[in-house]
Design a protein around this motif. Structure first.
Motif, mmCIF file in Angstrom:
data_model
loop_
_atom_site.group_PDB
_atom_site.id
_atom_site.type_symbol
_atom_site.label_atom_id
_atom_site.label_comp_id
_atom_site.label_asym_id
_atom_site.label_seq_id
_atom_site.Cartn_x
_atom_site.Cartn_y
_atom_site.Cartn_z
ATOM 1 N N ASN A 351 33.107 30.228 31.337
ATOM 2 C CA ASN A 351 34.394 31.583 31.330
ATOM 3 C C ASN A 351 34.025 32.071 32.047
ATOM 4 N N ALA A 352 35.831 32.025 32.719
ATOM 5 C CA ALA A 352 36.022 32.987 33.971
ATOM 6 C C ALA A 352 37.412 34.081 34.130
ATOM 7 N N THR A 353 37.756 34.748 34.554
ATOM 8 C CA THR A 353 39.158 35.730 33.654
ATOM 9 C C THR A 353 39.604 35.752 35.700
ATOM 10 N N ILE A 354 40.161 35.783 35.754
ATOM 11 C CA ILE A 354 41.105 36.557 37.222
ATOM 12 C C ILE A 354 42.784 37.154 36.776
ATOM 13 N N ARG A 355 42.495 38.822 36.846
ATOM 14 C CA ARG A 355 43.841 38.979 36.450
ATOM 15 C C ARG A 355 43.617 39.631 38.031
ATOM 16 N N ASN A 356 45.271 40.363 37.544
ATOM 17 C CA ASN A 356 45.471 41.873 38.573
ATOM 18 C C ASN A 356 45.459 41.130 39.959
ATOM 19 N N SER A 357 45.393 39.969 40.088
ATOM 20 C CA SER A 357 44.728 39.816 42.141
ATOM 21 C C SER A 357 45.834 38.720 42.940
ATOM 22 N N THR A 358 45.297 38.618 43.884
ATOM 23 C CA THR A 358 46.233 38.034 44.911
ATOM 24 C C THR A 358 45.146 37.068 45.536
ATOM 25 N N LEU A 359 45.216 35.578 45.738
ATOM 26 C CA LEU A 359 44.006 34.767 46.499
ATOM 27 C C LEU A 359 44.902 34.318 46.798
ATOM 28 N N GLY A 360 43.890 33.618 48.827
ATOM 29 C CA GLY A 360 44.911 33.208 49.827
ATOM 30 C C GLY A 360 44.777 31.455 49.505
ATOM 31 N N HIS A 361 44.718 31.036 51.258
ATOM 32 C CA HIS A 361 44.728 29.833 51.534
ATOM 33 C C HIS A 361 43.633 29.253 50.365
ATOM 34 N N GLN A 362 42.780 29.016 50.041
ATOM 35 C CA GLN A 362 41.630 28.519 49.144
ATOM 36 C C GLN A 362 41.682 28.428 48.016
ATOM 37 N N GLY A 363 42.757 29.541 47.260
ATOM 38 C CA GLY A 363 43.119 29.643 45.921
ATOM 39 C C GLY A 363 41.828 29.352 44.785
ATOM 40 N N ILE A 364 42.066 28.872 44.094
ATOM 41 C CA ILE A 364 41.142 29.267 42.812
ATOM 42 C C ILE A 364 40.449 27.384 42.668
ATOM 43 N N ASN A 365 38.967 27.203 43.153
ATOM 44 C CA ASN A 365 38.324 25.972 42.860
ATOM 45 C C ASN A 365 37.322 26.411 41.563
ATOM 46 N N ALA A 366 37.036 25.569 40.983
ATOM 47 C CA ALA A 366 36.435 26.058 39.939
ATOM 48 C C ALA A 366 35.874 24.199 39.240
ATOM 49 N N ILE A 367 34.555 24.010 38.510
ATOM 50 C CA ILE A 367 34.663 23.463 37.239
ATOM 51 C C ILE A 367 33.910 24.135 36.212
#
Length: 514
Positions: A351-367
């Motif tokens: 479980n993960a949450t990203i809200r109201n945010s700005t992400l840059g060059h490496q972005g969202i990486n997950a398993i």
């Protein structure tokens, strides 16, 4: 040896404090570093005085305050400052010099519980999703469990390895009920280690402080430095801290994280500024050059960890700096109103949450597993979400993406996919690999106007397996693909509609609902 050294530091410094002064400190309810001999001039090494101040505060339950406008220099001594009470670093500066350290693995500050961990000798097995364990506890506890007979996260690629022992961390109340928000995610048929740490009821607050690390200049190889603040206590708030990095040169060993959160739960880091570290190259386990991960935030074996209104000093799109966060074995990670170069979950997040945010060059990486929610956020990276291929591009659960803007960095090449990753089906990662069973995408805007002439529109999925083009391809370890994708209000600057993938065979059974 380290604790013995700190004990003698405490005795030496407290010996210079009269009984009357000590009583005055206790009466007023707080102490400051100058009370125990800190110079605060930015040149004298003040770590012993800082350690002694906190030792006295811990003993008497006192708040610690830094001096107004002081500058505390901390050299390379192997001294860890034990913090067990509220601390206000205020507007003071802390200069941590890593040019010559006695022990690169010694954190400068350790925020930890006064509670002692203990083992659960009567628990020998656990089942995935088990709701209760047969224990009676003094308080709600963090339980960490390991089965060293089972290997998970058998990494593939340049940093390949033989995996890690199966590990989980979850919260139980005093009656043994497992917190539904931190479920047990593996079967443990033979527990080799299980420990239990009581969770402090009182919230401990760390506020203020402007920290600067003078970076090491060691050879660029995997000898991580851990010279920052370690949090090993549940129910902690860090508010208004800043961390800067200076002195990075041609070579340097990587950092695990200036703030490292481990073996705990319910930690909030808010209004805090971090700094990305310069990216250095080395030779990986496969014998080929790799870029070394170097982090300012590290979260391991932790649950319910939230970053609120946080940012970093360097440009989140500057590729010369590594991503800000690395994490393993976590549950319920949250970014809320953050501006960071990256979100990353290496060895899984539940479980993960990203809200109201700005992400840059490496972005969202997950398993990981469970629900990954991304809402009201802007992602400027190669993909909206990258499922890490070195760990099988696996997510057993669902994605919910709402009210977001995707600014793909590959638009000029015409190769855009919302969900990135790869899995050949030929490598055993230590678990069955899944794509999200369901993906819901609502009110997404894709900035793809600057596309080449042969652009066919953004794909939902990248080409996860270029060799799988018909039924003659056999996966030794089958990769379970998504069942359905639900769309609502998708807008593209190019005017071109979304398509499934370049690899229509692989995703032939995915139901696309509009």
């Amino acid at each position: 040896m380290k604790h013995i050294r700190l004990f003698f530091i405490f005795l030496a410094v407290i010996g210079g404090v009269s009984g009357l002064a000590a009583q005055d400190f206790i009466s007023r309810g707080w102490v400051q570093y100058s009370d125990f001999g800190a110079a605060g001039n930015g040149k004298t090494d003040d770590v012993d005085a800082i350690a002694a101040t906190h030792a006295f505060a811990n003993e008497h339950g006192l708040t610690v305050k830094a001096g107004e406008g002081a500058a505390y220099y901390i050299g390379g001594k192997s001294v860890t400052v034990d913090v067990q009470t509220d601390t206000d670093f205020g507007n003071a500066a802390f200069i941590i010099d890593d040019a010559d350290v006695e022990d690169r693995n010694t954190p400068v500050f350790s925020i930890h519980s006064s509670q002692e961990p203990f083992t659960l000798d009567n628990i020998h097995t656990l089942k995935k999703g088990q709701e209760k364990i047969a224990v009676s506890l003094p308080l709600s506890c963090i339980v960490t469990v390991t089965d060293s007979n089972v290997k998970r996260y058998i990494r593939y690629g340049p940093n390949q390895n033989n995996g890690s022992p199966q590990t989980d961390i979850f919260i139980v109340d005093k009656d043994g009920n497992v917190d539904k928000n931190t479920p047990i995610i593996w079967d443990f048929d033979q527990i080799t280690e299980i420990s239990c740490l009581p969770m402090d009821d009182k919230v401990l607050t760390i506020s203020g402080g402007r920290f600067t690390t003078i970076a090491n200049s060691d050879e660029s190889n995997y000898r991580y430095y851990s010279r920052g603040i370690t949090i090993k206590r549940s129910n902690v708030i860090v508010d208004g801290l800043e961390h800067h990095v200076t002195g990075e040169g041609e070579t340097g060993a990587p950092y695990t994280g200036f703030i490292s959160i481990t073996n705990c739960a319910n930690v909030i880091v808010r209004n805090t500024i971090f700094t990305g570290h310069k990216t250095y190259q080395t030779i990986g386990a496969a014998g080929v050059p790799v870029s070394m991960g170097s982090y300012d935030i590290n979260v391991n074996r932790a649950s319910n960890i939230t970053f609120e209104n946080c940012s970093q000093t360097n440009d989140i799109h500057d590729r010369t700096y590594w991503g800000i966060l690395g994490s393993n074995y976590c549950k319920n990670l949250v970014y809320d109103n953050c501006i960071f170069s990256r979100f990353d979950a290496h060895m899984g997040v539940a479980n993960a949450t990203i809200r109201n945010s700005t992400l840059g060059h490496q972005g969202i990486n997950a398993i990981g597993s469970g629900v990954f929610t991304i809402e009201n956020s802007t992602i400027q990276s190669g993909s909206l979400v990258n499922l890490r291929s070195d760990y099988g591009s696996t997510w057993q659960g669902e994605f919910i993406i709402k009210d977001c803007i995707f600014v793909p960095t590959g638009v000029e090449r015409g190769n855009i996919a919302l969900i990135g990753g790869s899995n050949s089906g030929q490598h055993d990662f230590g678990y069955t690999c899944y794509m999200p069973e369901r993906i819901t995408i609502e009110n997404l805007k894709i900035i793809d106007a600057d596309h080449p002439g042969d652009y066919n529109g953004a794909a939902v999925f990248s080409n996860f397996n270029r060799q799988m083009t018909d039924d003659t391809y056999v996966e030794k370890f089958p990769y379970i693909t998504t069942k359905e994708v639900i769309f609502k209000d998708i807008k593209t600057e190019s005017g071109k509609p979304l398509r499934t993938s370049d690899n229509m065979y692989m995703f032939r059974n995915v139901v696309m609902r509009y």
